[in-house]
Design an enzyme around this catalytic site. Sequence first.
Site, PDB file in Angstrom:
ATOM      1  N   ALA A 150      -4.387   7.558  -4.498  1.00 43.34           N
ATOM      2  CA  ALA A 150      -3.084   6.901  -4.579  1.00 43.34           C
ATOM      3  C   ALA A 150      -3.120   5.467  -5.028  1.00 43.34           C
ATOM      4  O   ALA A 150      -2.891   4.466  -3.974  1.00 43.34           O
ATOM      5  CB  ALA A 150      -2.170   7.141  -3.394  1.00 43.34           C
ATOM      6  N   SER A 159       0.771  -1.079   0.035  1.00 41.75           N
ATOM      7  CA  SER A 159       0.077   0.077  -0.133  1.00 41.75           C
ATOM      8  C   SER A 159       0.932   1.169   0.037  1.00 41.75           C
ATOM      9  O   SER A 159       1.906   1.257  -0.217  1.00 41.75           O
ATOM     10  CB  SER A 159      -0.843  -0.075   1.223  1.00 41.75           C
ATOM     11  OG  SER A 159      -2.127   0.918   0.921  1.00 41.75           O
ATOM     12  N   ASN A 160       0.275   2.349   0.424  1.00 39.88           N
ATOM     13  CA  ASN A 160       1.098   3.735   0.340  1.00 39.88           C
ATOM     14  C   ASN A 160       0.484   4.645   1.264  1.00 39.88           C
ATOM     15  O   ASN A 160      -0.353   4.357   2.236  1.00 39.88           O
ATOM     16  CB  ASN A 160       1.159   4.223  -1.217  1.00 39.88           C
ATOM     17  CG  ASN A 160      -0.343   4.541  -1.543  1.00 39.88           C
ATOM     18  OD1 ASN A 160      -0.891   5.376  -0.851  1.00 39.88           O
ATOM     19  ND2 ASN A 160      -0.982   3.693  -2.550  1.00 39.88           N
ATOM     20  N   ARG A 161       1.133   5.626   1.365  1.00 43.06           N
ATOM     21  CA  ARG A 161       1.006   6.700   2.504  1.00 43.06           C
ATOM     22  C   ARG A 161      -0.164   7.700   2.597  1.00 43.06           C
ATOM     23  O   ARG A 161      -0.384   8.447   3.601  1.00 43.06           O
ATOM     24  CB  ARG A 161       2.090   7.460   3.021  1.00 43.06           C
ATOM     25  CG  ARG A 161       3.377   6.577   3.403  1.00 43.06           C
ATOM     26  CD  ARG A 161       4.611   7.354   3.233  1.00 43.06           C
ATOM     27  NE  ARG A 161       4.716   8.420   4.118  1.00 43.06           N
ATOM     28  CZ  ARG A 161       5.313   8.473   5.384  1.00 43.06           C
ATOM     29  NH1 ARG A 161       5.709   7.304   5.678  1.00 43.06           N
ATOM     30  NH2 ARG A 161       5.442   9.468   6.162  1.00 43.06           N
ATOM     31  N   SER A 162      -1.292   7.191   1.386  1.00 45.58           N
ATOM     32  CA  SER A 162      -2.343   8.208   1.581  1.00 45.58           C
ATOM     33  C   SER A 162      -3.398   8.332   2.483  1.00 45.58           C
ATOM     34  O   SER A 162      -3.698   7.058   2.854  1.00 45.58           O
ATOM     35  CB  SER A 162      -3.000   8.007  -0.050  1.00 45.58           C
ATOM     36  OG  SER A 162      -4.416   8.594  -0.086  1.00 45.58           O
TER      37      SER A 162
END
Length: 223
Positions: free
Chosen positions: A96, A29-32
């Site tokens: 994101a 995943s990512n930091r959004s």
Amino acid sequence: SAGSYLAGLKLVVSAGPTREPLDPVRFISNRSSGKMGYALARAAVAAGADVTLVSGPVHLPVPAGAEVIKVETALQMHAAVLNACRSADVYIGAAAVADYRAKQVAEHKLKKGETGAGMIQLEKNPDIVAEVAALHPKPWVVGFAAETDDLENYALGKLRSKNLDMIAANWVGRAEGGFDSERNALQVFWRDGRKTLEMADKTSLAVQLLQLIAERMHEKNPI
Ligand code: C5P
């Protein structure tokens, strides 16, 4: 009136990260945080739009008055966004989206020997905003670009390569703004113009961006 500049328009916005499972306990995943997309959904409801929010997993309250479709993976977001965009006037891709997903999702928790270098095969996710921009008829399409360097060149490259009507670019990895922050600044670009939206809280930034979108749409299709 100034308060209902999106009245009669159907607006679809995507927000948050996507989650790409590797096995029952792990994901990419990512930091959004989803804050910008949720602020856009709230501001669009307040401006009179019929709003569909397609959201990845976030910790934010559901915006009152919007239809919310919750998804996890990029493929689920892709299906929900393309379906909602068949009848949309505006699409804002503020999510994101993870660029890659695991080729195979394991049914059991992967053991240490199964997760080493080169063990997990990835495949590319579809580019959702580019596919929306290729629809006929197509909504007015706005992308986001979070960059750590060369903001203008990357943003303009994405505007062209994805055939967007507008792109809102912001710096990440700097002292203020970007992921998880309450505030941000945006450099907004379209084919023949640009505008800087100075550092502000995401709620006021959302109103400014939606007003700019409404202006540009009317310029293209004068009433
Ligand atoms: O190429 P990049 O990910 O930097 O582009 C960002 C823009 O493209 C955002 O609007 C994002 O929502 C969208 N995007 C997408 N599908 C992807 C990757 C990015 O819609 N698979």
